[in-house]
Design a protein around this motif. Structure first.
Motif, short mmCIF file in Angstrom:
data_model
loop_
_atom_site.label_atom_id
_atom_site.label_comp_id
_atom_site.label_asym_id
_atom_site.label_seq_id
_atom_site.Cartn_x
_atom_site.Cartn_y
_atom_site.Cartn_z
N ASP A 61 -2.39 -4.24 6.46
CA ASP A 61 -1.23 -3.63 6.09
C ASP A 61 -0.54 -3.20 7.34
O ASP A 61 -0.01 -1.88 7.35
CB ASP A 61 -1.71 -2.65 5.09
N HIS A 104 -6.81 6.90 3.19
CA HIS A 104 -7.82 5.53 3.13
C HIS A 104 -8.28 5.16 4.40
O HIS A 104 -7.32 5.47 5.51
CB HIS A 104 -7.15 4.46 2.23
N ARG A 199 3.63 12.51 10.47
CA ARG A 199 3.82 12.11 9.20
C ARG A 199 2.67 11.61 8.53
O ARG A 199 1.87 10.70 8.97
CB ARG A 199 4.68 10.91 9.37
N ASP A 201 0.75 9.78 5.57
CA ASP A 201 1.00 8.93 4.86
C ASP A 201 0.25 9.01 3.28
O ASP A 201 -0.75 9.63 3.22
CB ASP A 201 0.16 7.58 5.42
N VAL A 202 1.19 8.88 2.21
CA VAL A 202 0.70 9.11 0.88
C VAL A 202 -0.28 10.37 0.71
O VAL A 202 -1.27 10.45 0.07
CB VAL A 202 0.08 7.83 0.20
N GLU A 254 4.41 12.27 3.11
CA GLU A 254 5.03 11.24 2.49
C GLU A 254 4.35 11.26 0.90
O GLU A 254 3.17 11.31 0.76
CB GLU A 254 4.62 9.82 2.91
N LYS A 291 9.44 -2.05 -8.71
CA LYS A 291 10.24 -2.36 -7.22
C LYS A 291 10.84 -3.74 -7.33
O LYS A 291 11.89 -3.94 -6.92
CB LYS A 291 9.09 -2.19 -6.18
N HIS A 326 10.48 1.87 6.98
CA HIS A 326 9.68 0.45 7.04
C HIS A 326 9.25 0.00 5.96
O HIS A 326 8.66 -1.10 5.52
CB HIS A 326 8.41 0.73 7.94
N ASP A 327 9.45 0.83 4.77
CA ASP A 327 9.09 0.36 3.31
C ASP A 327 10.31 -0.11 2.48
O ASP A 327 10.15 -0.66 1.21
CB ASP A 327 8.29 1.49 2.57
N GLU A 385 2.27 -6.63 0.60
CA GLU A 385 2.75 -5.94 -0.90
C GLU A 385 3.70 -7.31 -1.29
O GLU A 385 3.69 -7.52 -2.77
CB GLU A 385 3.77 -4.92 -0.58
N ARG A 413 9.62 -5.40 1.83
CA ARG A 413 9.42 -4.47 3.01
C ARG A 413 9.96 -4.85 4.59
O ARG A 413 10.38 -4.45 5.26
CB ARG A 413 8.32 -3.79 2.90
#
Ligand code: TEU
Length: 549
Positions: A61, A104, A199, A201-202, A254, A291, A326-327, A385, A413
């Motif tokens: 990823d 994760h 930053r 992540d999730v 995020e 999406k 970037h997403d 993705e 993305r």
């Protein structure tokens, strides 16, 4: 009002390292490439650089699957390259924020290798392991953001492990204090190294709704985000990592799906959780079922959504302001007109976004009006993705490859991940080698060198917006009021402070705006506009103006 922290006047620039600048010709951007472009960033005027992950990773990823939190992946360079980058950024007054990915790890992280090795391994409880149900199926019906189930059966121990993203990204168990303390210690080491924040992540997914995993109904739909422990975890993180340090830091969480009310709690400075969050409401409005089911933008929905967030965090808390990262597909293609009015629509959205109250984020290439890419086949795409979605849609749901590819063109993305376009030389000056992903063929016309030399420079427009935020108190801290909320193409709003009132008017359309402006701007001072001044009250296609009343 509260003593405004430094980041209320700051502008952050997001670098996606693998696509920014390649210094050693291996086709992947790296830290020394970023260092070679620090003067470019200093010229732009940004205050902070946020680096997407550069830690060792198998790159399933693109680095959001971390194998080792304490080092730099050799493809990006070394720890000493990192230290040099931080030192040179600091010399230019630019802070460096790292991407913290701790919901994760990679499945190749030592923690997971130990955890999966046996049922009674001391690190077993560092991840989410559950026995199959009686019929052998997964513990519940959660699905992964990258298609397929969120549980994978591990043969070694005959149990499932949870991964809200790829199966190579097992979720850490934040209920386990050992996990939390290991993360905090790692964060402290990066701050000790001179990093200026994270930053995250999730970060609203780290608290799982455990009743949906173990409860009688064992959850079928989503609902894994925002477990009630989330505020306790973030308070503890602040206390263990940042409290007592005399530095000035930036934290941005995020948070997919976060609500305004929750964001007010997360960013209330008296709660010491995070400084601001990335919310997703405004970048979900052009999506139907999911999406990859794009629907046309409804400007009224977009401007009223952003206005609700301005209102919701006006007294307590703080907004981040972004339309690119970037997403996300590239803004000028998604919400603008990247053909006949690329400069005008790129600068209209820049002015509209940067004149809201909050901290603006610029994603690499946004400042020169880079556009989406349209590779002619799925083979040219790289993002897990998009590739997983394409395979599932075509192979499992029998959708026509051409229509699935069309959706990847619109929403994939990789639109944001094609190499930064520096100039019109080979590979846009990004690499002397073969880039890991194709350069957008329009690099010959659209590149930093050409943009900065042109009379209609997007870069120059961003410079002026950033300067305005640094110098003007009303821009940074003034109140916000949306005007003409139901007008389908006019975007207009006030920014007010005790000393002045500013007015933004923008014509989000390919047609001239011939209607009445919200008020007579005849005697107003035009501070900034994206067209040559013509004194005409009518707004030309994609024209945006900032007035001081
Ligand atoms: O993104 C989380 C997230 O919300 C995205 O998966 C988003 O929902 C999706 O990309 C929209 O299509 C973060 C990172 O920004 C992303 O690059 C990672 O892939 C993801 O987490 C897993 O770490």
């Amino acid at each position: 009002n509260f003593t405004a922290p430094w980041w209320t006047r700051a502008v952050v620039y997001q670098v996606y390292p693998r696509s920014f600048a390649d210094s050693d010709g291996d086709g992947v951007g790296d830290l020394n490439g970023i260092r070679s472009q620090l003067d470019y960033l200093a010229d732009l005027g940004v205050d902070v650089v946020w680096l997407s992950p550069v830690y060792p990773s198998p790159q399933h990823d693109n680095g959001y699957d971390i194998r080792d939190y304490e080092d730099i992946d050799p493809v990006f360079g070394s720890l000493s390259d990192f230290d040099e980058l931080v030192a040179q950024a600091h010399q230019r007054g630019i802070r460096v924020v790292m991407d913290l990915v701790v919901n994760h790890t990679s499945d190749e992280h030592d923690w997971f290798r130990e955890s999966r090795s046996s049922i009674d391994n001391p690190k077993r409880d560092w991840y989410w392991w559950r026995k199959p149900r009686e019929d052998g199926s997964a513990p519940n019906g959660w699905t992964s953001a990258f298609s397929g189930p969120a549980w994978t059966l591990d043969e070694t121990t005959g149990e499932y492990y949870l991964h809200l993203f790829a199966k190579q990204q097992p979720d850490l168990n934040w209920e386990n204090a050992e996990v939390r303390q290991a993360v905090y210690a790692m964060m402290r080491r990066w701050l000790d190294r001179g990093v200026d924040g994270f930053r995250m992540d999730v970060i609203n997914l780290i608290a799982k709704r455990t009743e949906l995993i173990d409860g009688p109904q064992r959850g079928s739909g989503d609902g894994f985000e925002m477990g009630p422990q989330i505020h306790a975890f973030l308070k503890e993180m602040h206390q263990e990592v940042f409290a007592g340090r005399d530095g000035t830091y930036l934290t941005v969480g995020e948070m997919p799906g976060v609500s305004i009310d929750d964001a007010a709690l997360f960013t209330d400075p008296t709660q010491h959780e995070v400084d601001m969050v990335f919310q997703f409401e405004h970048v979900s409005l052009d999506q139907g079922e999911h999406k990859f089911d794009p629907i046309p933008l409804d400007l009224v929905a977009l401007k009223t959504s952003l206005a609700r967030w301005q209102e919701g965090l006006a007294e307590t808390g703080w907004n981040s302001l972004y339309l690119n990262n970037h997403d996300q597909p590239r803004l000028v293609s998604r919400f603008g007109n990247d053909r006949e009015y690329r400069y005008e629509s790129a600068t209209l959205w820049a002015l509209v976004l940067h004149l809201h109250r909050g901290t603006p984020y610029i994603y690499q290439g946004e400042e020169i009006g880079m556009t989406n890419v349209r590779f002619e086949s799925i083979e040219h795409y790289r993002d897990i993705e998009s590739l997983n979605h394409y395979r599932e849609a075509v192979d499992e749901f029998d959708q026509a490859p051409s229509s699935v590819l069309e959706a990847v063109h619109a929403m994939g993305r990789d639109n944001a991940r094609t190499p930064m376009q520096w100039d019109s030389s080979e590979q846009a000056g990004f690499t002397t080698g073969t880039p890991w992903i194709g350069v957008n063929p329009n690099y010959v016309e659209i590149n930093a060198e050409a943009d900065r030399a042109s009379g209609t420079s997007v870069f120059a427009f961003y410079q002026r917006l950033i300067k305005l935020r640094h110098e003007n108190e009303t821009v940074a801290l003034g109140g916000f009021e949306l005007l003409e909320p139901s007008h389908p193409t006019l975007y207009a709003f006030f920014r007010t402070s005790p000393s002045e009132r500013l007015l933004v008017v923008a014509n989000v359309s390919d047609e001239p705006f011939l209607g009445e402006l919200p008020l007579d701007v005849g005697s107003a001072e035009l501070l900034l506009g994206n067209y040559p001044v013509n004194g005409d009250a009518a707004l030309r296609p994609w024209e945006a103006r900032l007035y001081r009343l």
